[in-house]
Each structure stands twice: as structure tokens, then as C-alpha cells.
Design a protein around this motif. Structure first.
Motif, PDB file in Angstrom:
ATOM      1  N   GLY A  24       0.847  -1.190   0.000  1.00  0.00           N
ATOM      2  CA  GLY A  24       0.000   0.000   0.000  1.00  0.00           C
ATOM      3  C   GLY A  24       0.872   1.224   0.000  1.00  0.00           C
ATOM      4  N   GLU A  25       0.304   2.326   0.480  1.00  0.00           N
ATOM      5  CA  GLU A  25       1.084   3.560   0.576  1.00  0.00           C
ATOM      6  C   GLU A  25       2.344   3.322   1.390  1.00  0.00           C
ATOM      7  OE1 GLU A  25       0.311   7.891   2.465  1.00  0.00           O
ATOM      8  OE2 GLU A  25      -1.274   7.072   1.195  1.00  0.00           O
ATOM      9  N   THR A  26       2.209   2.550   2.469  1.00  0.00           N
ATOM     10  CA  THR A  26       3.333   2.075   3.268  1.00  0.00           C
ATOM     11  C   THR A  26       3.219   0.564   3.346  1.00  0.00           C
ATOM     12  OG1 THR A  26       3.331   4.074   4.630  1.00  0.00           O
ATOM     13  CG2 THR A  26       4.450   2.151   5.526  1.00  0.00           C
ATOM     14  N   ASP A  27       4.235  -0.188   2.894  1.00  0.00           N
ATOM     15  CA  ASP A  27       4.194  -1.641   3.001  1.00  0.00           C
ATOM     16  C   ASP A  27       4.172  -2.023   4.471  1.00  0.00           C
ATOM     17  OD1 ASP A  27       4.258  -1.830   0.270  1.00  0.00           O
ATOM     18  OD2 ASP A  27       6.397  -2.289   0.155  1.00  0.00           O
ATOM     19  N   THR A  28       3.266  -2.945   4.833  1.00  0.00           N
ATOM     20  CA  THR A  28       3.050  -3.319   6.227  1.00  0.00           C
ATOM     21  C   THR A  28       3.307  -4.801   6.415  1.00  0.00           C
ATOM     22  OG1 THR A  28       1.360  -1.615   6.414  1.00  0.00           O
ATOM     23  CG2 THR A  28       1.368  -3.311   8.112  1.00  0.00           C
ATOM     24  N   TYR A  29       4.072  -5.159   7.448  1.00  0.00           N
ATOM     25  CA  TYR A  29       4.336  -6.543   7.830  1.00  0.00           C
ATOM     26  C   TYR A  29       3.260  -6.945   8.836  1.00  0.00           C
ATOM     27  CZ  TYR A  29       6.824 -10.602   9.668  1.00  0.00           C
ATOM     28  OH  TYR A  29       7.180 -11.866  10.061  1.00  0.00           O
ATOM     29  N   VAL A  30       2.627  -8.094   8.600  1.00  0.00           N
ATOM     30  CA  VAL A  30       1.569  -8.582   9.479  1.00  0.00           C
ATOM     31  C   VAL A  30       1.962  -9.952  10.003  1.00  0.00           C
ATOM     32  CG1 VAL A  30      -0.878  -9.193   9.649  1.00  0.00           C
ATOM     33  CG2 VAL A  30      -0.155  -7.384   8.079  1.00  0.00           C
ATOM     34  N   LEU A  31       1.875 -10.152  11.310  1.00  0.00           N
ATOM     35  CA  LEU A  31       2.137 -11.437  11.953  1.00  0.00           C
ATOM     36  C   LEU A  31       0.875 -11.783  12.728  1.00  0.00           C
ATOM     37  CD1 LEU A  31       4.242 -13.645  12.588  1.00  0.00           C
ATOM     38  CD2 LEU A  31       4.890 -12.286  14.577  1.00  0.00           C
ATOM     39  N   ALA A  32       0.271 -12.963  12.427  1.00  0.00           N
ATOM     40  CA  ALA A  32      -1.022 -13.284  13.027  1.00  0.00           C
ATOM     41  C   ALA A  32      -1.108 -14.742  13.447  1.00  0.00           C
ATOM     42  CB  ALA A  32      -2.130 -12.994  12.026  1.00  0.00           C
ATOM     43  N   ASP A  33      -1.847 -14.970  14.545  1.00  0.00           N
ATOM     44  CA  ASP A  33      -2.234 -16.316  14.971  1.00  0.00           C
ATOM     45  C   ASP A  33      -3.626 -16.528  14.399  1.00  0.00           C
ATOM     46  OD1 ASP A  33      -3.204 -18.599  16.205  1.00  0.00           O
ATOM     47  OD2 ASP A  33      -2.554 -18.034  18.216  1.00  0.00           O
ATOM     48  N   VAL A  34      -3.738 -17.342  13.359  1.00  0.00           N
ATOM     49  CA  VAL A  34      -5.015 -17.498  12.662  1.00  0.00           C
ATOM     50  C   VAL A  34      -6.012 -18.361  13.428  1.00  0.00           C
ATOM     51  CG1 VAL A  34      -4.014 -17.057  10.395  1.00  0.00           C
ATOM     52  CG2 VAL A  34      -4.134 -19.398  11.250  1.00  0.00           C
ATOM     53  N   THR A  35      -5.612 -18.950  14.549  1.00  0.00           N
ATOM     54  CA  THR A  35      -6.531 -19.758  15.346  1.00  0.00           C
ATOM     55  C   THR A  35      -7.237 -18.946  16.426  1.00  0.00           C
ATOM     56  OG1 THR A  35      -4.787 -20.425  16.880  1.00  0.00           O
ATOM     57  CG2 THR A  35      -5.163 -21.847  14.968  1.00  0.00           C
ATOM     58  N   THR A  36      -6.902 -17.652  16.548  1.00  0.00           N
ATOM     59  CA  THR A  36      -7.475 -16.791  17.579  1.00  0.00           C
ATOM     60  C   THR A  36      -7.935 -15.477  16.960  1.00  0.00           C
ATOM     61  OG1 THR A  36      -5.936 -17.736  19.187  1.00  0.00           O
ATOM     62  CG2 THR A  36      -7.011 -15.687  19.807  1.00  0.00           C
ATOM     63  N   ASP A  37      -9.153 -15.068  17.263  1.00  0.00           N
ATOM     64  CA  ASP A  37      -9.664 -13.792  16.748  1.00  0.00           C
ATOM     65  C   ASP A  37      -8.837 -12.634  17.272  1.00  0.00           C
ATOM     66  OD1 ASP A  37     -11.701 -15.059  15.399  1.00  0.00           O
ATOM     67  OD2 ASP A  37     -13.197 -14.713  16.958  1.00  0.00           O
ATOM     68  N   ASP A  38      -8.553 -11.679  16.404  1.00  0.00           N
ATOM     69  CA  ASP A  38      -7.851 -10.440  16.748  1.00  0.00           C
ATOM     70  C   ASP A  38      -6.483 -10.654  17.372  1.00  0.00           C
ATOM     71  OD1 ASP A  38      -9.971  -8.895  15.768  1.00  0.00           O
ATOM     72  OD2 ASP A  38     -11.040  -9.041  17.680  1.00  0.00           O
ATOM     73  N   ALA A  39      -5.806 -11.745  17.022  1.00  0.00           N
ATOM     74  CA  ALA A  39      -4.457 -11.999  17.546  1.00  0.00           C
ATOM     75  C   ALA A  39      -3.444 -11.730  16.434  1.00  0.00           C
ATOM     76  CB  ALA A  39      -4.340 -13.428  18.057  1.00  0.00           C
ATOM     77  N   TYR A  40      -3.090 -10.454  16.269  1.00  0.00           N
ATOM     78  CA  TYR A  40      -2.138 -10.080  15.238  1.00  0.00           C
ATOM     79  C   TYR A  40      -1.402  -8.813  15.645  1.00  0.00           C
ATOM     80  CZ  TYR A  40      -5.491  -6.496  13.888  1.00  0.00           C
ATOM     81  OH  TYR A  40      -6.327  -5.426  13.906  1.00  0.00           O
ATOM     82  N   ILE A  41      -0.251  -8.596  15.000  1.00  0.00           N
ATOM     83  CA  ILE A  41       0.484  -7.345  15.159  1.00  0.00           C
ATOM     84  C   ILE A  41       0.891  -6.879  13.774  1.00  0.00           C
ATOM     85  CG2 ILE A  41       1.330  -7.809  17.489  1.00  0.00           C
ATOM     86  CD1 ILE A  41       4.013  -8.571  16.265  1.00  0.00           C
ATOM     87  N   THR A  42       1.011  -5.587  13.602  1.00  0.00           N
ATOM     88  CA  THR A  42       1.460  -5.017  12.342  1.00  0.00           C
ATOM     89  C   THR A  42       2.535  -3.976  12.618  1.00  0.00           C
ATOM     90  OG1 THR A  42      -0.171  -3.239  12.320  1.00  0.00           O
ATOM     91  CG2 THR A  42      -0.826  -5.322  11.300  1.00  0.00           C
ATOM     92  N   LEU A  43       3.399  -3.776  11.621  1.00  0.00           N
ATOM     93  CA  LEU A  43       4.388  -2.714  11.703  1.00  0.00           C
ATOM     94  C   LEU A  43       4.867  -2.410  10.300  1.00  0.00           C
ATOM     95  CD1 LEU A  43       7.873  -3.920  12.631  1.00  0.00           C
ATOM     96  CD2 LEU A  43       5.999  -5.504  12.829  1.00  0.00           C
TER      97      LEU A  43
END
Length: 55
Positions: A24-43
Motif C-alpha cells: 500500500g502507501e506504506t508496506d506493512t508486515y503482518v504477523l497473526a495467529d489465525v486460530t485466535t480472533d484479533d491476535a495479530y500485530i502489524t508494523l
């Protein structure tokens, strides 16, 4: 003596973690636990550590 900067955590045996880069305008790295709702971090991708730096 070197400080221990690694945080020890318990991990569920059935956890599934994925990483991706959203372009996107700023490339974003996403790390997520797909077995849990809303368990992610971005930077911003520029601030994410490279794989050799994690070793």
C-alpha cells in the motif's frame, strides 16, 4: 553479562501463525495467529527484522 532480551512464552500446540506483507502507501508486515480472533500485530515493513537478524 549480556541481558536476556528474549521473552519466554507458552505456545498452544494447535496454534497456527502466519506472516504476510500488505502492499500500500506504506508496506506493512503482518504477523497473526489465525486460530485466535484479533491476535495479530502489524508494523511498517521497513521496521521489521530480517530473517538473519532473528537468528
Amino acid at each position: 553479562m549480556a541481558p536476556d532480551t528474549v521473552a519466554h512464552a507458552e505456545v498452544a500446540a494447535d496454534a497456527e501463525v502466519m506472516a504476510s506483507v500488505e502492499n500500500g502507501e506504506t508496506d506493512t508486515y503482518v504477523l497473526a495467529d489465525v486460530t485466535t480472533d484479533d491476535a495479530y500485530i502489524t508494523l511498517p515493513l521497513a521496521e521489521a527484522a530480517s530473517l538473519p537478524a532473528w537468528r
